[in-house]
Design a protein around this motif. Structure first.
Motif, short mmCIF file in Angstrom:
data_model
loop_
_atom_site.label_atom_id
_atom_site.label_comp_id
_atom_site.label_asym_id
_atom_site.label_seq_id
_atom_site.Cartn_x
_atom_site.Cartn_y
_atom_site.Cartn_z
N GLY A 127 0.80 -1.21 0.00
CA GLY A 127 0.00 0.00 0.00
C GLY A 127 0.84 1.26 0.00
O GLY A 127 0.42 2.30 0.50
N GLY A 128 2.05 1.16 -0.55
CA GLY A 128 2.89 2.34 -0.68
C GLY A 128 3.34 2.94 0.63
O GLY A 128 3.72 4.11 0.69
N PHE A 129 3.28 2.17 1.70
CA PHE A 129 3.61 2.61 3.05
C PHE A 129 2.65 3.69 3.56
O PHE A 129 2.90 4.29 4.60
CB PHE A 129 5.07 3.12 3.15
N VAL A 130 1.57 3.94 2.82
CA VAL A 130 0.57 4.90 3.30
C VAL A 130 -0.83 4.30 3.35
O VAL A 130 -1.78 4.95 3.81
CB VAL A 130 0.53 6.18 2.42
N SER A 140 5.73 14.16 -3.59
CA SER A 140 6.84 13.23 -3.73
C SER A 140 6.29 11.84 -3.98
O SER A 140 5.24 11.48 -3.46
CB SER A 140 7.69 13.24 -2.45
N ILE A 141 7.02 11.06 -4.79
CA ILE A 141 6.56 9.71 -5.10
C ILE A 141 6.52 8.85 -3.85
O ILE A 141 5.58 8.09 -3.63
CB ILE A 141 7.47 9.07 -6.17
N LEU A 142 7.55 8.96 -3.02
CA LEU A 142 7.61 8.17 -1.78
C LEU A 142 7.98 9.08 -0.62
O LEU A 142 9.15 9.21 -0.25
CB LEU A 142 8.64 7.04 -1.94
N SER A 143 6.97 9.73 -0.05
CA SER A 143 7.22 10.64 1.07
C SER A 143 7.38 9.90 2.38
O SER A 143 8.13 10.33 3.25
CB SER A 143 6.07 11.64 1.19
N PHE A 144 6.66 8.80 2.53
CA PHE A 144 6.67 8.07 3.80
C PHE A 144 7.17 6.66 3.56
O PHE A 144 6.44 5.81 3.04
CB PHE A 144 5.27 8.07 4.42
#
Length: 597
Positions: free
Chosen positions: A145-148, A324-328
């Protein structure tokens, strides 16, 4: 000749009357027995098992041949603090319903919002016909889940547990700013990696309790997809923190060699500052102290963030994630993840267990689809045309260097001025071959496997590629009623339905069934993985042998990547040729020339 005592005797009147009474009594008893049987069926004893943590009431499916236990608490966690293992209980705990996923915003016009911080729960599915003393292999599924986003209540575990004869555990963990936002006032040991610590607490729960479900604590496989795989990469790079918690790993659609920020780097570019003051909210419904404010202190900042309502924090998170593509993401350089994966490989300081690794043939067509539809954080449509490729896609995935961009466009579409065959599908395939910024691409998967094969004493690696051209995407990975207008095929996350039927990325779990051919492929892949979980050797008696991957950095073009498509399972070279001019496979030699390892 004497009479047989059971021979027929002519009835007398008295005898006839007596027999009628007996028959009446027998019929009465018979009907009473039917009522009793009905009562017993209606009042079948509840499925209750005793675990070391306490008794659980679950669900039993005679048709599916499995027992399900849902919403089992494994830990609690105050906001921004370490998880605390749930204490044992004495009364029977109801485990018949899924618990809430951890706090997250709805995304892609598809997934569902959650505002519940009481979310550290897990689910267990196990075959119901356990033999005495039988110990089954255990899969611990870490959702992506994209870390989000994401969570354990999206997955039906029953079919894989039954068909693979295994015990499956799916877990929740904190995501987004609740699980992966460093802050200078947080505990330095786990700062930025609370979601990883949640996962480890769940793995410790498995070690304590899974034997009660028929699972073998000495044969645990961690498995995940996307951010789930990214999480497993951090576990593999932290052997001192996960010793004895698992014995094998299955990594789907995630490249461990993707560079993640260190804790020091993350604190130097403070995401918490953007969260404390949401620039999108002109009314500043909440505002916590940020560096530069008068009388600012780290402790006051964190104390303020702990009080803000979940919904408002998620609004700020969504805005930040859109920038950002991967903020978290997890960070490295703390006690939770002491080193980067690259450093772990180079020093051999890595968990050495058998691995299954790989991903989908056209991973990022899914995200090109989101952008074409405007189902992204910015709600802006970016159709796959030359203007958007130069203005949006190339900078986002490859950086701002114009010479590099022109070389890439020339390679895939004939030239930067008048490209040919440029559409969502071909653009998505290019991004899925390789890009340096999002570790969801095929050449990066192979780089990871090649690097691992260079570690002395590394157990076998089995590499794969999922390539069903008719994978179900619309209404599953793409919201119902939406269609980006180009061929999708085997995109990111589409493999999940082959193991967990009807996955819809919603708690309804109501996606259509796969086609018969795709369902059969799912059964074949399940057999391979179940075999790997049992003894480290993925095999399916009626299908080709899955060879051990033998690619290394010095000789990367291994022809032992297993390709999975309906009626078409075979080993091939996903890397392609070793010369940069080769257009075989995913053209990894070309990409390696531009972006050396």
């Amino acid at each position: 000749m004497h009479q047989c005592p059971y021979a027929y005797q002519p009835e007398t009147t008295a005898t006839n009357s007596f027999v009628k009474k007996i028959l009446s009594l027998l019929w009465a008893c018979f009907f009473l027995s039917l009522l009793c049987i009905d009562h017993v069926i209606a009042q079948t004893p509840e499925l209750i098992i005793q675990t070391p943590s306490g008794p659980l009431k679950g669900l039993s499916s005679a048709a599916g041949g499995v027992n399900d236990f849902r919403g089992i608490p494994y830990a609690t966690a105050p906001r921004f603090d370490m998880p605390i293992a749930t204490a044992s209980w004495s009364g029977v705990k109801d485990a018949t319903k899924f618990a809430s996923n951890c706090p997250q915003a709805a995304r892609f016009n598809l997934t569902e919002e959650s505002l519940n911080e009481d979310c550290l729960y897990l689910n267990v599915s196990a075959p119901s016909d356990l033999r005495p003393n039988e110990k089954l292999p255990v899969m611990v599924w870490i959702p992506g889940g994209g870390f989000v986003g994401g969570g354990s209540n999206l997955y039906k575990l029953e079919r894989m547990a039954h068909d693979g004869r295994m015990v499956i555990v799916s877990i929740n963990y904190r995501v987004g700013l609740f699980g992966f936002m460093p802050h200078p006032a947080m505990d330095a040991g786990s700062n930025g990696d609370l979601g990883i610590e949640d996962q480890r607490e769940a793995l410790r729960w498995v070690q304590k309790n899974i034997g009660a479900f028929g699972g073998d604590v000495k044969n645990v496989t961690v498995a995940g997809e996307s951010a789930g795989t990214g999480s497993i990469c951090q576990h593999l790079a932290s052997p001192e923190a996960v010793s004895g918690l698992f014995q094998k790993a299955i990594l789907i659609s995630g490249a461990c060699l993707q560079e993640l920020p260190t804790l020091k780097q993350a604190l130097a570019t403070p995401i918490w500052k953007s969260v404390a003051y949401n620039p999108k909210d002109l009314n500043r419904r909440f505002s916590c102290p940020v560096p530069g404010d008068a009388n600012y202190s780290d402790a006051e900042s964190l104390a303020c963030l702990k009080k803000i309502p979940v919904a408002q924090l998620l609004q700020a998170q969504t805005y930040e994630a859109g920038n950002s593509i991967l903020s978290f993401v997890p960070v490295t350089g703390n006690k939770t993840v002491p080193r980067s994966f690259k450093n772990a490989v180079e020093t051999g300081n890595i968990v050495k267990v058998p691995l299954v690794m790989g991903g989908a043939q056209n991973e990022l067509r899914l995200y090109v689809g989101y952008d074409a539809l405007g189902d992204n954080a910015n709600h802006t449509k970016y159709p796959a045309n030359l203007e958007n490729v130069n203005r949006y896609y190339l900078p986002a995935f490859y950086g701002a260097d114009q010479k590099t961009s022109q070389k890439i466009i020339g390679r895939y579409f004939g030239g930067p001025q008048n490209p040919k065959n440029l559409n969502g599908a071909t653009l998505g395939s290019m991004l899925s071959d390789f890009n340096p910024h999002v570790g969801i691409n095929n050449c990066f998967y192979l780089r990871t496997a090649n690097a691992l094969n260079g570690v002395p004493g590394m157990p076998p690696i089995y590499q794969f590629e999922f390539g069903d051209p008719n994978a179900l995407v619309l209404g599953v990975g793409i919201a119902k009623g939406s269609n980006p207008g180009f061929l999708l095929g085997a995109v990111h996350s589409s493999i999940l339905n082959y193991f967990f039927p009807n996955l819809s990325n919603t708690a309804a779990i109501d996606a259509p069934n796969l086609s018969p051919a795709s369902q059969n492929l799912g059964k074949q892949m399940t057999v391979y993985l179940a075999s790997f979980m049992r003894d480290g050797n993925p095999k399916e008696a009626s299908q080709p042998i899955w060879p051990q991957y033998d690619g290394v950095k010095q000789n990367p073009s291994s022809n032992k990547v297993m390709f999975f498509s309906p009626g078409n399972i075979h080993a091939y070279s996903a890397y392609g040729g070793t010369q940069a001019s080769s257009k075989a496979g995913h053209q990894c030699a070309f990409w390696n020339e531009i972006y050396p390892e």
